[in-house]
Design an enzyme around this catalytic site. Sequence first.
Site, PDB file in Angstrom:
ATOM      1  N   CYS A   1     -11.327   2.933  -1.314  1.00 26.86           N
ATOM      2  CA  CYS A   1      -9.784   3.415  -0.735  1.00 26.86           C
ATOM      3  C   CYS A   1      -9.520   2.736   0.596  1.00 26.86           C
ATOM      4  O   CYS A   1     -10.316   2.556   1.256  1.00 26.86           O
ATOM      5  CB  CYS A   1     -10.037   4.954  -0.469  1.00 26.86           C
ATOM      6  SG  CYS A   1      -8.355   5.523   0.205  1.00 26.86           S
TER       7      CYS A   1
ATOM      8  N   GLU B   1      -5.525   8.968   8.806  1.00 23.87           N
ATOM      9  CA  GLU B   1      -3.905   9.077   9.332  1.00 23.87           C
ATOM     10  C   GLU B   1      -3.776   9.790  10.512  1.00 23.87           C
ATOM     11  O   GLU B   1      -2.799   9.471  11.197  1.00 23.87           O
ATOM     12  CB  GLU B   1      -3.146   9.591   8.148  1.00 23.87           C
ATOM     13  CG  GLU B   1      -3.466   8.968   6.915  1.00 23.87           C
ATOM     14  CD  GLU B   1      -2.274   8.178   6.348  1.00 23.87           C
ATOM     15  OE1 GLU B   1      -0.915   8.912   6.288  1.00 23.87           O
ATOM     16  OE2 GLU B   1      -2.255   7.059   5.747  1.00 23.87           O
TER      17      GLU B   1
ATOM     18  N   CYS C   1      -3.599  -0.907  -2.123  1.00 24.98           N
ATOM     19  CA  CYS C   1      -3.861   0.503  -2.448  1.00 24.98           C
ATOM     20  C   CYS C   1      -4.678   0.635  -3.840  1.00 24.98           C
ATOM     21  O   CYS C   1      -4.401   0.228  -4.957  1.00 24.98           O
ATOM     22  CB  CYS C   1      -2.545   0.818  -2.875  1.00 24.98           C
ATOM     23  SG  CYS C   1      -2.723   2.718  -3.372  1.00 24.98           S
TER      24      CYS C   1
ATOM     25  N   ASP D   1       0.810  -1.221  -0.177  1.00 23.56           N
ATOM     26  CA  ASP D   1       0.073  -0.059  -0.075  1.00 23.56           C
ATOM     27  C   ASP D   1       0.831   1.317   0.044  1.00 23.56           C
ATOM     28  O   ASP D   1       1.873   1.178   0.329  1.00 23.56           O
ATOM     29  CB  ASP D   1      -0.959   0.014   1.259  1.00 23.56           C
ATOM     30  CG  ASP D   1      -1.930   1.364   1.107  1.00 23.56           C
ATOM     31  OD1 ASP D   1      -2.384   1.688   0.125  1.00 23.56           O
ATOM     32  OD2 ASP D   1      -2.079   1.675   2.306  1.00 23.56           O
ATOM     33  N   SER D   2       0.275   2.157  -0.388  1.00 19.23           N
ATOM     34  CA  SER D   2       1.016   3.621  -0.571  1.00 19.23           C
ATOM     35  C   SER D   2       1.379   3.995   1.305  1.00 19.23           C
ATOM     36  O   SER D   2       2.111   4.828   1.211  1.00 19.23           O
ATOM     37  CB  SER D   2       0.189   4.786  -1.035  1.00 19.23           C
ATOM     38  OG  SER D   2      -0.935   4.616  -0.319  1.00 19.23           O
TER      39      SER D   2
ATOM     40  N   HIS E   1      -8.408   3.280   3.196  1.00 17.23           N
ATOM     41  CA  HIS E   1      -8.586   3.939   4.686  1.00 17.23           C
ATOM     42  C   HIS E   1     -10.077   3.882   4.949  1.00 17.23           C
ATOM     43  O   HIS E   1     -10.397   4.403   6.083  1.00 17.23           O
ATOM     44  CB  HIS E   1      -8.094   5.372   4.567  1.00 17.23           C
ATOM     45  CG  HIS E   1      -6.320   5.551   4.352  1.00 17.23           C
ATOM     46  ND1 HIS E   1      -5.750   5.027   3.477  1.00 17.23           N
ATOM     47  CD2 HIS E   1      -5.729   6.062   5.293  1.00 17.23           C
ATOM     48  CE1 HIS E   1      -4.506   5.151   3.702  1.00 17.23           C
ATOM     49  NE2 HIS E   1      -4.456   5.866   5.019  1.00 17.23           N
TER      50      HIS E   1
HETATM   51  N1  DGL Z   1      -4.159   3.802  -0.520  1.00 14.75           N
HETATM   52  C1  DGL Z   1      -4.669   4.588  -1.362  1.00 14.75           C
HETATM   53  C2  DGL Z   1      -5.740   4.140  -1.831  1.00 14.75           C
HETATM   54  O1  DGL Z   1      -6.379   3.187  -1.541  1.00 14.75           O
HETATM   55  C3  DGL Z   1      -5.158   5.908  -0.492  1.00 14.75           C
HETATM   56  C4  DGL Z   1      -3.981   6.733   0.204  1.00 14.75           C
HETATM   57  C5  DGL Z   1      -3.188   7.510  -0.706  1.00 14.75           C
HETATM   58  O2  DGL Z   1      -3.745   8.211  -1.565  1.00 14.75           O
HETATM   59  O3  DGL Z   1      -1.984   6.961  -1.085  1.00 14.75           O
HETATM   60  O4  DGL Z   1      -6.430   4.671  -2.800  1.00 14.75           O
END
Ligand code: DGL
Length: 275
Positions: free
Chosen positions: A193, A161, A76, A13-14, A195
């Site tokens: 997403c 976050e 992600c 993930d990012s 999160h």
């Molecule tokens: N992990 C990203 C997603 O699911 C969200 C956070 C980001 O923008 O890096 O799109």
Amino acid sequence: MTQARKYSIGVFDSGFGGLAILKDIHARMPDYSYVYLGDTARTPYGSRSSEVVYQFTLQAIEKLFSQGCGLIIIACNTASAEALRKIQQEYLPTHYPDRRVLGVIIPAAEEAIHLTRNGRIGVLATEGTVRSETFSKELKKLNPKVQVFQQAAPLLVPFVEEGAHRSEAAQLVVASYLRPLLKHRIDTLILGCTHYGHLESLIKKEIGPGVRVLSEGKVVAKKLENYLARHPEIEKTLKCTGGLTFYTTDLTEKFKTVGSALFGRPLTPKSITLG
Ligand code: DGL
């Protein structure tokens, strides 16, 4: 006779968000060995260009392969939307033909098609995911008759976050993002997403009982189990020794505190460099 090499399952993930996806995968299939990589030094990906998201994602995939992963889940959504197809079609066949990379968008789309009754599906996601139209394309591939209404929600990731996802401010922002989707009379909402699963109860409260809210963790875990059952040639290459390893590109105290909260138990991340 030499033993065939066994691999871990990588989850990328990012940043922190994918820990919630790994939590559900691990709860369903605790016997495999997992390696998590969160590119916290370069998060968020959601507002970056497609080219940059592709480059960052490819670097992460190469790193996870070099750490002994044979199957990687791109948790992600932004990276799944903007990089997965190219990695599957152009990179894997020439570099790692026997390894696999999967994303989270197709599993979520399949589940949404299964859930919707009126064929009007909403998607809440980052700007990058919305811009890519990947959810719309995948949903329409499964059923060309569905109507898809997307809403970019860039302010929601920071709330999670910062641990402020139960705040009044988060509730106001959630309500403003949901309003246009409700006007379109959706009956199913994909939280597209990593999160947003943490905002699920807030979102459900705001959107009311008439809309089914689909959070990705459990869906991805169920689909992965199903994928492994359908692909014994991949499953048999996976280590069944258990184990969880966490890597981050920015080893901060926050990764431990927020990460442990998202994962639901204390974790000890290690530092790793990409690029
Ligand atoms: N992990 C990203 C997603 O699911 C969200 C956070 C980001 O923008 O890096 O799109």
